[in-house]
Design a protein around this motif. Structure first.
Motif, PDB file in Angstrom:
ATOM      1  N   GLN A   1      34.605  40.185 -35.386  1.00 46.45           N
ATOM      2  CA  GLN A   1      34.868  39.726 -36.748  1.00 46.45           C
ATOM      3  C   GLN A   1      35.466  38.323 -36.697  1.00 46.45           C
ATOM      4  O   GLN A   1      36.487  38.101 -36.037  1.00 46.45           O
ATOM      5  CB  GLN A   1      35.828  40.688 -37.450  1.00 46.45           C
ATOM      6  N   ILE A   2      34.835  37.385 -37.385  1.00 49.98           N
ATOM      7  CA  ILE A   2      35.212  35.968 -37.281  1.00 49.98           C
ATOM      8  C   ILE A   2      35.562  35.386 -38.643  1.00 49.98           C
ATOM      9  O   ILE A   2      34.876  35.645 -39.632  1.00 49.98           O
ATOM     10  CB  ILE A   2      34.061  35.152 -36.658  1.00 49.98           C
ATOM     11  N   ALA A   3      36.619  34.594 -38.680  1.00 57.23           N
ATOM     12  CA  ALA A   3      36.980  33.840 -39.882  1.00 57.23           C
ATOM     13  C   ALA A   3      36.417  32.426 -39.732  1.00 57.23           C
ATOM     14  O   ALA A   3      36.804  31.700 -38.813  1.00 57.23           O
ATOM     15  CB  ALA A   3      38.491  33.788 -40.051  1.00 57.23           C
TER      16      ALA A   3
ATOM     17  N   ASN B   1      42.831  41.128 -39.237  1.00 56.73           N
ATOM     18  CA  ASN B   1      41.497  41.635 -39.590  1.00 56.73           C
ATOM     19  C   ASN B   1      40.368  41.020 -38.774  1.00 56.73           C
ATOM     20  O   ASN B   1      39.215  41.418 -38.935  1.00 56.73           O
ATOM     21  CB  ASN B   1      41.219  41.384 -41.076  1.00 56.73           C
ATOM     22  N   VAL B   2      40.663  40.034 -37.939  1.00 63.21           N
ATOM     23  CA  VAL B   2      39.616  39.348 -37.182  1.00 63.21           C
ATOM     24  C   VAL B   2      39.972  39.270 -35.706  1.00 63.21           C
ATOM     25  O   VAL B   2      41.137  39.407 -35.316  1.00 63.21           O
ATOM     26  CB  VAL B   2      39.365  37.915 -37.737  1.00 63.21           C
TER      27      VAL B   2
ATOM     28  N   THR C   1      33.357  37.378 -41.257  1.00 65.03           N
ATOM     29  CA  THR C   1      34.092  38.179 -42.231  1.00 65.03           C
ATOM     30  C   THR C   1      34.643  37.295 -43.349  1.00 65.03           C
ATOM     31  O   THR C   1      34.542  37.622 -44.525  1.00 65.03           O
ATOM     32  CB  THR C   1      35.257  38.913 -41.545  1.00 65.03           C
ATOM     33  N   TYR C   2      35.255  36.189 -42.964  1.00 65.70           N
ATOM     34  CA  TYR C   2      35.759  35.200 -43.920  1.00 65.70           C
ATOM     35  C   TYR C   2      34.835  33.985 -43.883  1.00 65.70           C
ATOM     36  O   TYR C   2      34.477  33.518 -42.800  1.00 65.70           O
ATOM     37  CB  TYR C   2      37.174  34.733 -43.554  1.00 65.70           C
TER      38      TYR C   2
END
Length: 202
Positions: free
Chosen positions: A51-53, A135-136, A80-81
């Motif tokens: 998961q990557i921002a 979250n990432v 994700t972001y």
């Protein structure tokens, strides 16, 4: 009026059968081709990826790289972001259509003080908030600005994978602070060459 109980029961069975069939078909349509082939749902596929921002500095990156950025990110994980920072009261080239096509959320930042880059500050604050939210697993900082060197180092120290993207002019300090750095100018040139090859064979 007189109703035959047998007919009502039969009609009720037919109605339930039709509804069950419709629901089953609708569920089948919602199931992706990949899910049917692998047995893994689309949501599970994304959750299994890193998961990557993705945080973009609009003042230092042209909108012509938009699709290239997210195509490259897919090789590492799932974005994700998707945020971009800048002053949207001025024309910076990142149009509404480009943002919508790539599902990017614009973050408005006015220039409050002359000589200070408020956009950089907003991006850095958001990055730290996302880091502590947990979250990432990684960040992608898209900028050709060396001012993000310390941010990249700090994120890496916290166990994050840090993907840097920028043009050839990006300082070595920022490149070195990232886990991996990608020259988006070269990616764009490579994409153009691929398109030329495809046209030759059409």
């Amino acid at each position: 009026m007189h109703f035959k109980i047998g007919n009502l029961q039969e009609n009720s069975k037919i109605y339930r059968f039709k509804k069950d069939t419709e629901n089953s078909f609708a569920k089948h349509l919602r199931t992706s081709y990949t899910e049917r082939k692998t047995g893994v749902s689309y949501m599970d596929q994304n959750e299994s990826k890193m998961q990557i921002a993705v945080l973009i500095d609009s003042e230092n990156v042209s909108s012509r790289y938009a699709s290239i950025i997210f195509n490259e990110i897919e090789t590492y994980g799932f974005a994700t972001y998707r945020r971009i920072y800048g002053n949207w009261t001025k024309n910076n080239g990142w149009s509404e259509n480009i943002l919508l096509e790539n599902s990017i959320t614009p973050i408005q930042q006015f220039r409050n003080t002359t000589g200070k880059n408020a956009t950089d500050s907003a991006l850095i604050i958001d990055a730290m908030d996302i880091l502590y939210a947990g979250n990432v697993e990684g960040f992608c900082i898209v900028s050709s600005d060396g001012d993000f060197t310390r941010l990249a180092s700090r994120l890496r120290e916290s166990g994050m994978e840090v993907i840097g993207m920028g043009e050839s002019k990006t300082p070595k300090s920022f490149r070195g602070a990232c886990s991996v750095f990608t020259n988006i100018e070269l990616l764009l040139e490579g994409d153009k060459e691929e398109n030329k090859k495809e046209k030759r064979f059409v």
